[in-house]
Design an enzyme around this catalytic site. Structure first.
Site, PDB file in Angstrom:
ATOM      1  N   SER A  43       7.457   2.587  -3.873  1.00 26.25           N
ATOM      2  CA  SER A  43       7.005   3.361  -2.720  1.00 26.25           C
ATOM      3  C   SER A  43       5.694   4.097  -2.953  1.00 26.25           C
ATOM      4  CB  SER A  43       8.088   4.374  -2.323  1.00 26.25           C
ATOM      5  OG  SER A  43       8.463   5.173  -3.434  1.00 26.25           O
ATOM      6  N   HIS A 250       6.948  12.313  -2.147  1.00 26.40           N
ATOM      7  CA  HIS A 250       6.000  11.206  -2.155  1.00 26.40           C
ATOM      8  C   HIS A 250       4.617  11.726  -1.747  1.00 26.40           C
ATOM      9  CE1 HIS A 250       9.616   8.673  -2.142  1.00 26.40           C
ATOM     10  NE2 HIS A 250       8.826   7.713  -2.599  1.00 26.40           N
TER      11      HIS A 250
END
Length: 268
Positions: A43, A250
């Site tokens: 990711s 993230h």
């Protein structure tokens, strides 16, 4: 009719001036255009957290603001394959992402290893459970990095090299999540934040060692993210987001463009 030496010299100066004014970028673009680039990984490469996801990528959540896409937009390679996928572990890379690699591939980027080490479960444990449970889970993840991850990384790197024997492979690491003694007044304790940062350093060291042993370049993103961690007041990382839990921890779009992209560019 042959040019005189003076005329030839003058012509070369004129040509050089024209190239300097208009052709340097074109020459660089021509060089870049010869590159066949493949972006692999998890990711952090697909761009989860940056938004603007390509609907065709489905659950892989490949973002138009992810560093591989930004690099491709700027350099216009002759081919660009973007197979990085949210949630990918090492075996996902070897079984699902290597199709575009070939003897013609010139450049490969990859982030992988964090999911193998239990990144999501570590953060869930630390957010929801006690400090001691958090630290114990972090230490368990570090033990996995020491005992099991190296062989898994070897398998990925060997597979990449087998399919793309001439490629320059750039392995990128992970940022530290927290600025210690930062602006956060709630959430995890300082002990938990320090333990998580230490785990990121531990993972990066293991990934860098395996990359070097395979002759791959390792690009640390820690320097680029310094001053932009969670609790910094200018974070390039999402903290826990209960409305979109998958984007928690993230990089934001700024983290991709300001953190990952220059780190990759310097190593590519």
């Amino acid at each position: 009719m042959k040019l005189s030496r003076f005329a030839a010299f003058a012509s070369s100066l004129l040509l050089g001036s024209v190239l300097a004014l208009t052709g340097a970028g074109a020459a660089h673009a021509a060089e870049s255009a010869a590159v066949d680039y493949v972006a692999l990984g998890d990711s952090y490469s697909s761009g989860v957290g940056a938004g603007s996801y390509d609907s065709a990528s489905g659950d892989c959540k490949r973002s138009t603001k992810a560093f591989p896409r930004l690099w491709a937009n700027a350099n216009v390679p002759s081919s660009f394959a973007f197979t990085a996928c949210s949630g990918a572990v090492t075996t996902d890379v070897t079984t699902k992402q290597l199709g575009p690699l070939s003897s013609a591939t010139d450049l490969v980027s990859i982030t992988v290893g964090g999911n193998d080490a239990g990144f999501a479960d570590v953060m869930t444990t630390c957010v929801l459970q006690s400090e001691s449970t958090c630290v114990n889970r972090v230490n368990q993840a570090k033990g996995y990095v020491d005992s099991t991850l190296p062989a898994r990384l070897d398998a990925v790197y060997n597979a990449i090299r087998a399919k793309a024997p001439a490629a320059r492979v750039v392995v990128l690491g992970y940022p530290r999540f927290y600025q210690l003694s930062g602006s956060c007044v709630a959430g995890l304790s300082e002990t938990e934040r320090a333990a998580i940062n230490g785990a990121a350093d531990h993972l990066n060291a293991a990934v860098a060692k395996r990359a070097a042993d395979h002759g791959f370049a390792f690009a640390s993103v820690v320097p680029a993210f310094t001053g932009h961690e969670i609790c910094s007041g200018s974070a390039w990382l999402h903290s826990v987001n209960w409305l979109n839990i998958g984007e928690s921890y993230h990089p934001t779009a700024a983290g991709q463009s300001g953190g990952y992209l220059p780190s990759f560019r310097s190593a590519a």
